[in-house]
Design a protein around this motif. Sequence first.
Motif, PDB file in Angstrom:
ATOM      1  N   ALA A 125      45.465  -2.391 -30.565  1.00 25.39           N
ATOM      2  CA  ALA A 125      46.182  -3.588 -30.624  1.00 25.39           C
ATOM      3  C   ALA A 125      45.680  -4.908 -29.989  1.00 25.39           C
ATOM      4  N   THR A 126      44.475  -5.138 -30.246  1.00 31.11           N
ATOM      5  CA  THR A 126      44.043  -6.090 -29.279  1.00 31.11           C
ATOM      6  C   THR A 126      43.321  -7.342 -30.377  1.00 31.11           C
ATOM      7  N   CYS A 127      43.216  -8.527 -29.984  1.00 30.85           N
ATOM      8  CA  CYS A 127      42.620  -9.451 -30.750  1.00 30.85           C
ATOM      9  C   CYS A 127      41.867 -10.240 -29.894  1.00 30.85           C
ATOM     10  N   PRO A 128      41.078 -11.286 -30.524  1.00 33.30           N
ATOM     11  CA  PRO A 128      40.399 -12.504 -29.650  1.00 33.30           C
ATOM     12  C   PRO A 128      41.067 -12.651 -28.733  1.00 33.30           C
ATOM     13  N   VAL A 129      42.442 -13.155 -28.653  1.00 29.07           N
ATOM     14  CA  VAL A 129      43.078 -13.822 -27.648  1.00 29.07           C
ATOM     15  C   VAL A 129      43.201 -12.810 -26.380  1.00 29.07           C
ATOM     16  N   CYS A 130      43.849 -11.867 -26.739  1.00 28.83           N
ATOM     17  CA  CYS A 130      44.151 -10.882 -25.410  1.00 28.83           C
ATOM     18  C   CYS A 130      42.808 -10.244 -24.917  1.00 28.83           C
ATOM     19  N   LEU A 131      41.693 -10.225 -25.596  1.00 32.29           N
ATOM     20  CA  LEU A 131      40.503  -9.653 -25.364  1.00 32.29           C
ATOM     21  C   LEU A 131      39.715 -10.594 -24.507  1.00 32.29           C
TER      22      LEU A 131
ATOM     23  N   SER B 287      55.833  -8.707 -30.338  1.00 38.27           N
ATOM     24  CA  SER B 287      54.418  -9.013 -29.929  1.00 38.27           C
ATOM     25  C   SER B 287      54.058  -9.471 -28.688  1.00 38.27           C
ATOM     26  N   LYS B 288      52.937  -9.516 -28.327  1.00 43.21           N
ATOM     27  CA  LYS B 288      52.443  -9.758 -27.057  1.00 43.21           C
ATOM     28  C   LYS B 288      52.809 -11.357 -26.734  1.00 43.21           C
ATOM     29  N   ALA B 289      52.808 -11.636 -25.363  1.00 48.81           N
ATOM     30  CA  ALA B 289      52.912 -12.918 -24.892  1.00 48.81           C
ATOM     31  C   ALA B 289      52.606 -14.013 -25.535  1.00 48.81           C
ATOM     32  N   PHE B 290      51.223 -13.895 -25.683  1.00 46.24           N
ATOM     33  CA  PHE B 290      50.379 -14.850 -26.235  1.00 46.24           C
ATOM     34  C   PHE B 290      49.709 -14.936 -27.429  1.00 46.24           C
ATOM     35  N   CYS B 291      49.656 -13.565 -27.966  1.00 44.65           N
ATOM     36  CA  CYS B 291      49.269 -13.321 -29.483  1.00 44.65           C
ATOM     37  C   CYS B 291      50.211 -12.350 -30.282  1.00 44.65           C
ATOM     38  N   GLY B 292      49.536 -12.247 -31.344  1.00 43.53           N
ATOM     39  CA  GLY B 292      50.251 -11.523 -32.405  1.00 43.53           C
ATOM     40  C   GLY B 292      50.178  -9.942 -32.273  1.00 43.53           C
ATOM     41  N   CYS B 293      49.616  -9.575 -31.378  1.00 39.11           N
ATOM     42  CA  CYS B 293      49.283  -8.046 -31.391  1.00 39.11           C
ATOM     43  C   CYS B 293      50.609  -7.230 -31.014  1.00 39.11           C
ATOM     44  N   SER B 294      50.728  -5.934 -31.306  1.00 36.38           N
ATOM     45  CA  SER B 294      51.840  -5.220 -31.326  1.00 36.38           C
ATOM     46  C   SER B 294      52.156  -4.862 -29.817  1.00 36.38           C
TER      47      SER B 294
HETATM   48 ZN   LIG Z   1      46.085  -9.891 -28.877  1.00 35.82          ZN
END
Ligand SMILES: [Zn+2]
Lengths: 98, 479
Positions: B37-43, B20-27
Amino acid sequence: MKQRIDKKTVRHVARLSRISLSGKEVALYQKQLADILDYINQLNKADTTGTPPTSHPLESLKNVFREDRVRKSLPAEKALQNAPERKDDFFSVPKIIE
Amino acid sequence: MKNFEVVIGLEVHVHLLTQSKAFCGCSTKFGLPPNSATCPVCLGLPGVLPVLNEKAFLYAVKTALALNCQIQDVIKFDRKNYYYPDLPKNFQISQYEMPLAHNGYVDIEHSGREKKIRINRVHLEEDAGKLMHDEKRGLSYLDLNRTGIPLLEIVSEPDLRSAEETSTYLQNIKSILLYLKVSDCNMEEGSLRCDANISVRPKGENALGVKAELKNMNSFKAVRDALSYEGRRQIDLRKKGEKIAQETRLWDEAKAMTAPMRTKEETHDYRYFPEPDLAPFTIERVEIEKIKSALPELPQVKKKRFISKYKVSEYDANALTRDRAVSDFFEETIRIVDKPKEIVNWLLGDVAAILNERKIPIEKAPFKPAHLASILRLIQSEEITGKIAKEVLQGVFDTGSQPEAIVDKKGLKQIKDAGELSGIIEGVLTENKKSVEDYKKGKKNAITFMVGQVMKKTKGKANPQKVNEILRKKLGSQI
Ligand SMILES: [Zn+2]
């Protein structure tokens, strides 16, 4: 000590934030930014001898980790819903030469 | 005319091999559909909280220790602020004031000399998104899947003196990362990237010249070509008495030259400040010692051990230890059959060629150390010829069967029975009267042709020494 901030600095900061300001606004923010800096500068008067510098307000908080586990991401449709322009499942933006 | 030397410092960026990414659970998987593979954190949507991936941190610490760095007592993250379409938050979570680690080094060997390349710092940050440019329409298309993938930055001191040396340094860093299994170092997929600072100065001078920052080198070849080009370009300018501009230049692979990047001349002002959403990190000394002692044997050390223990040449030791899986294969085979020299020849010769041709790494091949050991034993006991051994090797790659089984099934056993060979040779002699005549007239190399005919008849299975022996005897008796 009255903090001075010149118009050039205001324009520079505005440019860094991609904000365009009118002459009137530059003058307005010049004063407001100076006031904010004055306010912040009051902290400089506090006696900090013996106080170690800190980068976070919660001193006892450290080493906050999450497990390396994949969680569900947003569907592309959701991720793109606020995009002003898109091309297929990509965000479309003006080309910036770099 | 003064002699100039090239001075290079390298910044290496490497994707850490987390799920998963450095600061969120995206692949972090490569090649997923765009923006899937994005979410509110990495967006960078408002109100979200980044939380550091523990494995990314551990991998970073491991790497820093393997690069002989000192891990800092307090590690914190900062925001690096800039505006670019590939950066949705308008800042990158990076490390500025208190990075993960400092003061390391990597040993490199170049033209027979050993040299320490100092490492200034190692820090952890997040990657940005990927832009594809549409030249015709003046648009760029943005995929944010890469945004937030943990990225380790390894910054060297300006200790490198040539393009070749830089390439060796990068190769060593890559080997170390592969040994640690913290990155796949795939340059084509962008998981290993580098930028260089390059300047020139008259030999013997200590002050550094004006440097150019060189980008867009996407392969080892590009690194070598770009740096030698840029070094020559700067030296030519200096010799003509011209000034070097401090600028960022891009390597243009097609034109084989570097050119200044077209950008508004504005000095970068990243306005770093502490990332308030991430509390600081510390790691106990005992914990560091534990990680350090659990590090695998690293390529340089292993290379020296191979040279002294197995008496392999330095060149071979280099080739064997570049990839941990190859070095493991080598030693596992030795444990079964103690023939280092033969194993090296097979591994770096025929086996490497097949792996290359089939584009698979050795650890994914159906061919295992026990297979190589069996082949070597079959050759030693003269059950198969060297030529047949190559066929057996192909067979193992094709079927995964045991070499002995392949030999039995295909009837590849060496023919060394004198009676059987005699019969075959008699046949060859009657069918090739002309060659026999030639031989008798003194054309001694006619025998090579006849040996070849025997080999052809036996499909390479005849023992060549025996064939030679019998042929000579028979031809002699015919004289
Ligand atoms: Zn993310």
